[in-house]
Design a protein around this motif. Structure first.
Motif, PDB file in Angstrom:
ATOM      1  N   LEU A  48      -2.789  18.680 106.236  1.00  0.00           N
ATOM      2  CA  LEU A  48      -1.613  18.418 107.059  1.00  0.00           C
ATOM      3  C   LEU A  48      -0.765  19.654 107.326  1.00  0.00           C
ATOM      4  N   ASP A  49      -0.742  20.582 106.388  1.00  0.00           N
ATOM      5  CA  ASP A  49       0.086  21.764 106.596  1.00  0.00           C
ATOM      6  C   ASP A  49      -0.576  22.780 107.524  1.00  0.00           C
ATOM      7  N   ARG A  50      -1.813  22.503 107.925  1.00  0.00           N
ATOM      8  CA  ARG A  50      -2.505  23.427 108.823  1.00  0.00           C
ATOM      9  C   ARG A  50      -2.768  22.830 110.209  1.00  0.00           C
ATOM     10  N   GLY A  51      -2.906  21.526 110.288  1.00  0.00           N
ATOM     11  CA  GLY A  51      -3.213  20.913 111.583  1.00  0.00           C
ATOM     12  C   GLY A  51      -3.322  19.409 111.462  1.00  0.00           C
ATOM     13  N   VAL A  52      -4.017  18.816 112.416  1.00  0.00           N
ATOM     14  CA  VAL A  52      -4.122  17.354 112.497  1.00  0.00           C
ATOM     15  C   VAL A  52      -5.578  16.969 112.741  1.00  0.00           C
ATOM     16  N   ASN A  53      -6.026  15.964 111.998  1.00  0.00           N
ATOM     17  CA  ASN A  53      -7.316  15.345 112.292  1.00  0.00           C
ATOM     18  C   ASN A  53      -7.035  14.227 113.298  1.00  0.00           C
ATOM     19  N   ALA A  54      -7.088  14.560 114.559  1.00  0.00           N
ATOM     20  CA  ALA A  54      -6.637  13.630 115.596  1.00  0.00           C
ATOM     21  C   ALA A  54      -7.585  12.456 115.783  1.00  0.00           C
ATOM     22  N   ALA A  55      -8.828  12.596 115.361  1.00  0.00           N
ATOM     23  CA  ALA A  55      -9.779  11.481 115.330  1.00  0.00           C
ATOM     24  C   ALA A  55     -10.687  11.709 114.133  1.00  0.00           C
ATOM     25  N   TYR A  56     -10.836  10.698 113.318  1.00  0.00           N
ATOM     26  CA  TYR A  56     -11.669  10.816 112.122  1.00  0.00           C
ATOM     27  C   TYR A  56     -12.442   9.518 111.934  1.00  0.00           C
ATOM     28  N   PHE A  57     -13.594   9.645 111.289  1.00  0.00           N
ATOM     29  CA  PHE A  57     -14.484   8.500 111.147  1.00  0.00           C
ATOM     30  C   PHE A  57     -13.931   7.507 110.124  1.00  0.00           C
ATOM     31  N   VAL A  58     -14.221   6.243 110.381  1.00  0.00           N
ATOM     32  CA  VAL A  58     -13.745   5.177 109.499  1.00  0.00           C
ATOM     33  C   VAL A  58     -14.607   5.146 108.238  1.00  0.00           C
ATOM     34  N   GLY A  59     -14.307   4.192 107.347  1.00  0.00           N
ATOM     35  CA  GLY A  59     -15.025   4.100 106.086  1.00  0.00           C
ATOM     36  C   GLY A  59     -16.504   3.817 106.250  1.00  0.00           C
ATOM     37  N   ALA A  60     -17.239   4.105 105.203  1.00  0.00           N
ATOM     38  CA  ALA A  60     -18.700   4.028 105.271  1.00  0.00           C
ATOM     39  C   ALA A  60     -19.199   2.654 105.675  1.00  0.00           C
ATOM     40  N   ASP A  61     -18.525   1.603 105.262  1.00  0.00           N
ATOM     41  CA  ASP A  61     -18.993   0.250 105.560  1.00  0.00           C
ATOM     42  C   ASP A  61     -18.822  -0.123 107.026  1.00  0.00           C
ATOM     43  N   GLN A  62     -17.876   0.527 107.728  1.00  0.00           N
ATOM     44  CA  GLN A  62     -17.626   0.203 109.128  1.00  0.00           C
ATOM     45  C   GLN A  62     -18.073   1.319 110.078  1.00  0.00           C
ATOM     46  N   LEU A  63     -18.542   2.422 109.558  1.00  0.00           N
ATOM     47  CA  LEU A  63     -18.785   3.619 110.378  1.00  0.00           C
ATOM     48  C   LEU A  63     -19.900   3.433 111.395  1.00  0.00           C
ATOM     49  N   LEU A  64     -20.998   2.816 110.993  1.00  0.00           N
ATOM     50  CA  LEU A  64     -22.183   2.773 111.841  1.00  0.00           C
ATOM     51  C   LEU A  64     -22.030   1.686 112.902  1.00  0.00           C
ATOM     52  N   ALA A  65     -21.831   2.099 114.159  1.00  0.00           N
ATOM     53  CA  ALA A  65     -21.730   1.138 115.255  1.00  0.00           C
ATOM     54  C   ALA A  65     -23.103   0.770 115.790  1.00  0.00           C
ATOM     55  N   SER A  66     -24.030   1.731 115.784  1.00  0.00           N
ATOM     56  CA  SER A  66     -25.367   1.489 116.320  1.00  0.00           C
ATOM     57  C   SER A  66     -26.292   2.605 115.876  1.00  0.00           C
ATOM     58  N   GLY A  67     -27.564   2.254 115.663  1.00  0.00           N
ATOM     59  CA  GLY A  67     -28.563   3.250 115.308  1.00  0.00           C
ATOM     60  C   GLY A  67     -28.928   3.215 113.845  1.00  0.00           C
ATOM     61  N   TYR A  68     -29.746   4.181 113.450  1.00  0.00           N
ATOM     62  CA  TYR A  68     -30.206   4.268 112.065  1.00  0.00           C
ATOM     63  C   TYR A  68     -29.718   5.574 111.456  1.00  0.00           C
ATOM     64  N   MET A  69     -29.027   5.451 110.322  1.00  0.00           N
ATOM     65  CA  MET A  69     -28.391   6.603 109.692  1.00  0.00           C
ATOM     66  C   MET A  69     -28.784   6.666 108.222  1.00  0.00           C
ATOM     67  N   TRP A  70     -29.096   7.853 107.761  1.00  0.00           N
ATOM     68  CA  TRP A  70     -29.413   8.016 106.342  1.00  0.00           C
ATOM     69  C   TRP A  70     -28.191   7.614 105.508  1.00  0.00           C
ATOM     70  N   GLU A  71     -28.459   6.964 104.403  1.00  0.00           N
ATOM     71  CA  GLU A  71     -27.384   6.408 103.589  1.00  0.00           C
ATOM     72  C   GLU A  71     -26.412   7.479 103.107  1.00  0.00           C
ATOM     73  N   GLU A  72     -26.930   8.612 102.654  1.00  0.00           N
ATOM     74  CA  GLU A  72     -26.033   9.641 102.129  1.00  0.00           C
ATOM     75  C   GLU A  72     -25.168  10.244 103.236  1.00  0.00           C
ATOM     76  N   ASN A  73     -25.720  10.332 104.462  1.00  0.00           N
ATOM     77  CA  ASN A  73     -24.918  10.809 105.590  1.00  0.00           C
ATOM     78  C   ASN A  73     -23.813   9.824 105.934  1.00  0.00           C
ATOM     79  N   ARG A  74     -24.143   8.557 105.941  1.00  0.00           N
ATOM     80  CA  ARG A  74     -23.141   7.530 106.247  1.00  0.00           C
ATOM     81  C   ARG A  74     -21.966   7.605 105.272  1.00  0.00           C
ATOM     82  N   LYS A  75     -22.276   7.773 104.023  1.00  0.00           N
ATOM     83  CA  LYS A  75     -21.212   7.853 103.027  1.00  0.00           C
ATOM     84  C   LYS A  75     -20.381   9.123 103.185  1.00  0.00           C
ATOM     85  N   GLN A  76     -21.051  10.227 103.523  1.00  0.00           N
ATOM     86  CA  GLN A  76     -20.335  11.499 103.567  1.00  0.00           C
ATOM     87  C   GLN A  76     -19.580  11.713 104.874  1.00  0.00           C
ATOM     88  N   VAL A  77     -20.082  11.146 105.975  1.00  0.00           N
ATOM     89  CA  VAL A  77     -19.376  11.286 107.245  1.00  0.00           C
ATOM     90  C   VAL A  77     -18.081  10.471 107.245  1.00  0.00           C
TER      91      VAL A  77
END
Length: 872
Positions: free
Chosen positions: A795-824
């Motif tokens: 916060l003291d350097r800038g703003v994350n104006a758009a950021y990904f939601v939690g791992a359980d809601q992140l994937l809208a479509s497609g196939y994603m590796w589990e570790e990527n889903r958690k880390q993104v």
């Protein structure tokens, strides 16, 4: 002189035995040959776009009863797009009748079984052969010329007789003429005394951006359902006129490869039918027969899958035929020395593509009746499935960004989908909402494009996970998500029963100038999506003064959202009213006669910013990704009508940056080129510049040398840290591995990067308090691809104006590796940092990817247009 020079080069190729493209063929000497029309033999020179047209016109002039040349469009650079129809005299006379028959076979609602049987008995199979959608895949167009000659001139070939009797052959010889000519010019400028077979020779290693892409640097083999490019749009229109049951898209691959033809590799798209998949063997076996005779190696069922629906070898299949890709090893010139020491010639590559074209046409002739039966059954079963499956259709509610909803409906209509519009409210949705019934011939295309997700075979996915566990790399060829509603960020509501409300067929209306009352004080344009953004670009080009509010306000009982455009009458020229009316397009424009607001900010508030007419530079040339640069330029220029300057990166490193307000760094590794210029970039930003980085350009801006973004790429987060034992006296302590799980744990790397994601749609949340998210909904869908994940900005350097939601809601479509889903999860999509009077903006993933992420347009345009308004 140029022609003489090239012919001289061709003449000094190493002497070879007499080369027969089709062994034993005897040709009618009256038919115009390459040599007679073009002055050279097939396979000895790369044909230009003009030479191709000249040769086909010569064939048509010689045999007008058997050949027809049709211009179906033009490229960005104005080159003709043509296709050539070849048939016997009887079939060429009845082309309109054949087109009508295919339309009737494509709609079982309007054609009875008895009528279909008659049509099947009397209609030839249409075969479409498309070449060089990638312009530097050079053997296709020349083989197309040879195939046309062979079909006209061969006199002792039963296969040709069968082809002309039972098929109509359509040859699209050059789908990407701009890219082809870019490659040919590069080759001609580099060739020397004789063609150089050295793999690294300049004549084959073309300069940026290469001939693969079209004028706007698009890979048009990914553009079929998005239809962003004029070449694609023209082809779709042409395709719908013919509805060919056999489609082949001919390509090239690496020079050390052999030849690939169908059947495709898994995964197959689940909306392809069993008959479509099994009939691929008819063509594969016939190709194999000829390749075995000629001694050419080949492979099938590997690498090239049929999952993504945007290929030239996949999209056509959803109309009922079969679509295949053929991949030839490329010479990328006239000769190539392979690693085994043999020299692979352009003649050989032309011969291979020529052979499969004739073999394909022969198979189509042999299986004519069954192909048409399958084509008819495809339509019939699609309609039945649409009536009986749980999803009976989709409603596209006309609310929110209505221009985006209209655009999606229009895109479906452009591809032949029947879309209806409800004059009154439908299922509780607003008047004018669109209805797409699945009880129609294109039911499977509708499901492919509108379903939220399309699944891959479980066994295939299981195998990919196994391969990843051994660091073998996955076999997913392209993106795994492409849902049009998600990419456009509009609603698509599946319905389980047919819509009973009165509906009207939807035909996209012609543009018209809206009636807008004259304002005394201002014209207001709510900042709600594509239409308002198009208006802004047009208004700035017309030198109108446009202001934009960072906060909402209420006037006359109506709430105007953040970003609303304000054009004050007194600070604009006298013709403002006429100009606004002319430029409005689909934008909502409200004239107001007072500056008084009931609540929120007034027009003179400090929260209302003047949007200056920005001078935009886009980094061009190496090390920039041509796809990313082309998409950024295309979105700004062609989708939103505002000009840009494309500046070669080497020039950007040394030029006066003050001539620009915005600099866009598309994806690319800039360290070597712009690294020495980071101090100048930093000074320019501090003086008020807006610097936008995309994908790995974010890493450059975040590097220690630049220090312009307070983020960093992450390594793979491991749930359990792996620490290697430290050796003592050259040895490490012994350890018993009790089972395979312990073994797998022992071979895990101490530090690793995430595996690359091949392309999913992920949900990101937007910050409602930042100017860059004005007009953007609370969540957007971004295409996550690759392995790079960036840390959030503090916060003291800038703003994350758009950021990904939690791992359980992140994937809208497609196939994603589990570790990527958690880390993104909770990682940034969009970062903004202030430096002095300017801003640095970083998109972790490309918002312009393939120019089909319409739902991210406003976010990107806010960076481009609202960024400079918030500087200085």
């Amino acid at each position: 002189m140029r022609t003489l020079f090239l012919l001289a080069c061709a003449a000094v190729l190493p002497a070879q035995p007499a080369f027969e493209f089709w062994p034993g063929a005897v040709y009618d000497p009256a038919v115009p040959t390459f040599q007679k029309v073009l002055g050279y033999e097939p396979g000895t020179k790369l044909a230009t776009h003009g030479e191709m047209g000249r040769y086909f016109e010569a064939l048509a002039a010689f045999a007008p009863a058997r050949v027809k040349v049709v211009e179906y469009g033009k490229s960005w650079e104005g080159r003709r797009l043509i296709y050539v129809v070849i048939a016997n005299e009887a079939n060429l006379r009845r082309l309109p009748e054949i087109q009508s028959a295919m339309r009737k076979l494509n709609d079982a609602r309007k054609t009875t079984d008895a009528e279909a049987r008659k049509l099947i008995a009397s209609t030839p199979a249409v075969v479409w052969l498309g070449h060089a959608v990638h312009g530097n895949e050079v053997s296709g167009p020349d083989s197309a010329l040879l195939a046309a000659y062979h079909l006209l001139a061969a006199r002792n070939q039963p296969a040709v007789d069968a082809i002309l009797k039972n098929t109509v052959v359509i040859i699209d010889p050059l789908q990407n003429p701009d890219g082809r000519m870019r490659f040919v010019h590069s080759y001609e400028q580099s060739v020397g005394l004789e063609p150089d077979a050295t793999p690294v020779a300049a004549e084959r290693n073309e300069p940026w951006p290469g001939g693969r892409v079209n004028h706007y640097l698009f890979d048009m083999n990914r553009d079929w359902f998005a239809a962003t490019q004029p070449e694609t749009k023209a082809r779709i229109k042409m395709f719908l006129e013919w509805l060919p049951p056999v489609v082949v898209d001919l390509h090239e691959m690496g020079s050390e490869s052999s030849y690939y033809f169908a059947p495709e590799a898994i995964p197959f798209n689940p909306h392809l039918t069993k008959e479509q998949k099994t009939s691929l063997d008819w063509f594969g076996k016939n190709n194999a027969k000829y390749f075995d005779q000629l001694g050419y190696p080949y492979f099938t069922r590997e690498i090239f899958d049929a999952f993504y629906p945007g290929y030239g070898a996949s999209w056509p299949a959803y109309y009922g035929g079969i679509a295949m890709t053929y991949e030839n090893s490329s010479v990328r010139g006239l000769a190539y020395r392979r690693t085994d020491g043999t020299v692979y010639t352009f003649k050989d590559s032309v011969r291979k593509h020529f052979t499969t074209q004739i073999a394909t046409c022969e198979a189509a002739a042999n299986y004519r009746e069954q192909l048409l039966v399958n084509f008819w059954n495809y339509s019939r079963t699609a309609i039945e499935e649409g009536r009986n499956e749980s999803v009976k259709g989709y409603i596209l509610p006309r609310r929110g960004d209505v221009a985006a909803v209209d655009r999606l409906a229009g895109l479906l209509v452009e591809q032949g989908v029947e879309v209806q519009r409800a004059p009154a409210s439908v299922n509780g949705f607003p008047d004018g909402s669109y209805v797409v019934s699945t009880a129609q011939p294109l039911k499977r295309l509708i499901r492919v494009l509108l379903d939220k997700d399309v699944s891959m075979e479980p066994e295939f996915l299981k195998e990919q996970e196994r391969r990843r566990s051994k660091k073998l790399g996955d076999e997913i060829y392209d993106v795994t998500a492409w849902s049009l509603p998600l990419m456009h960020n509009v609603e698509a509501v599946a319905v389980s029963a047919p819509v009973s409300t009165r509906l009207e067929p939807y035909v996209p209306p012609a543009p018209r100038e809206p009636a807008i009352a004259q304002a005394a004080v201002a014209y207001l344009v709510p900042w709600r999506g594509r239409a308002a953004a198009k208006f802004l670009g047009a208004a700035l080009r017309a030198d109108l003064k446009v202001r934009s509010t960072d906060k909402e306000f209420v006037q006359d009982g109506r709430t105007y959202p953040r970003g609303t455009l304000i054009l004050l009458v007194k600070e604009n020229f006298a013709a403002l009213h006429e100009t606004v009316g002319r430029l409005a397009g689909e934008a909502e424009v409200t004239p107001v006669n007072s500056g008084w607001v009931e609540s929120g900010v007034n027009f003179g508030s400090g929260n209302v910013k003047l949007i200056k007419k920005p001078r935009i530079a886009i980094a061009w040339d190496r090390p920039v990704s041509s796809y990313s640069a082309g998409a950024a330029r295309f979105v700004i220029e062609r989708q939103f009508g505002y000009p840009t300057s494309v500046i070669r990166t080497a020039t950007l490193a040394s030029t006066d940056l003050d001539m620009f307000d915005v600099i866009i760094l598309p994806a690319g590794g800039y360290g070597d080129v712009l690294g020495p210029a980071t101090a100048r970039l930093r000074t320019w930003v501090q003086k008020g510049g807006t610097l936008i980085g995309i994908e790995d350009a974010v890493g450059f801006l975040a590097g220690a040398n630049a220090g312009l973004l307070s983020t960093a790429p992450e390594s793979l987060a491991m749930e359990k840290k792996v620490e290697a034992a430290k050796p003592e006296n050259g040895r490490v302590p012994g350890k018993v591995l009790k089972d395979e799980a312990a073994y797998l744990e022992a071979i895990r790397p101490e530090r690793d990067s995430a595996d690359a994601v091949q392309g999913i749609l992920g949900v990101a949340k937007t910050d409602p308090d930042h100017w860059i998210t004005a007009g953007v909904p609370p969540t957007v869908n971004a295409l996550v691809q690759g392995r790079t994940i960036y840390t959030p900005v503090r916060l003291d350097r800038g703003v994350n104006a758009a950021y990904f939601v939690g791992a359980d809601q992140l994937l809208a479509s497609g196939y994603m590796w589990e570790e990527n889903r958690k880390q993104v999860a909770y990682k940034p999509l969009l970062m903004v940092e202030r430096h002095g009077a300017g801003h640095v903006i970083g998109f972790a993933y490309d918002p312009n990817y393939r120019a089909y992420l319409d739902g991210l347009n406003v976010l990107f345009l806010n960076a481009v247009f609202r960024g400079p308004a918030h500087g200085r």
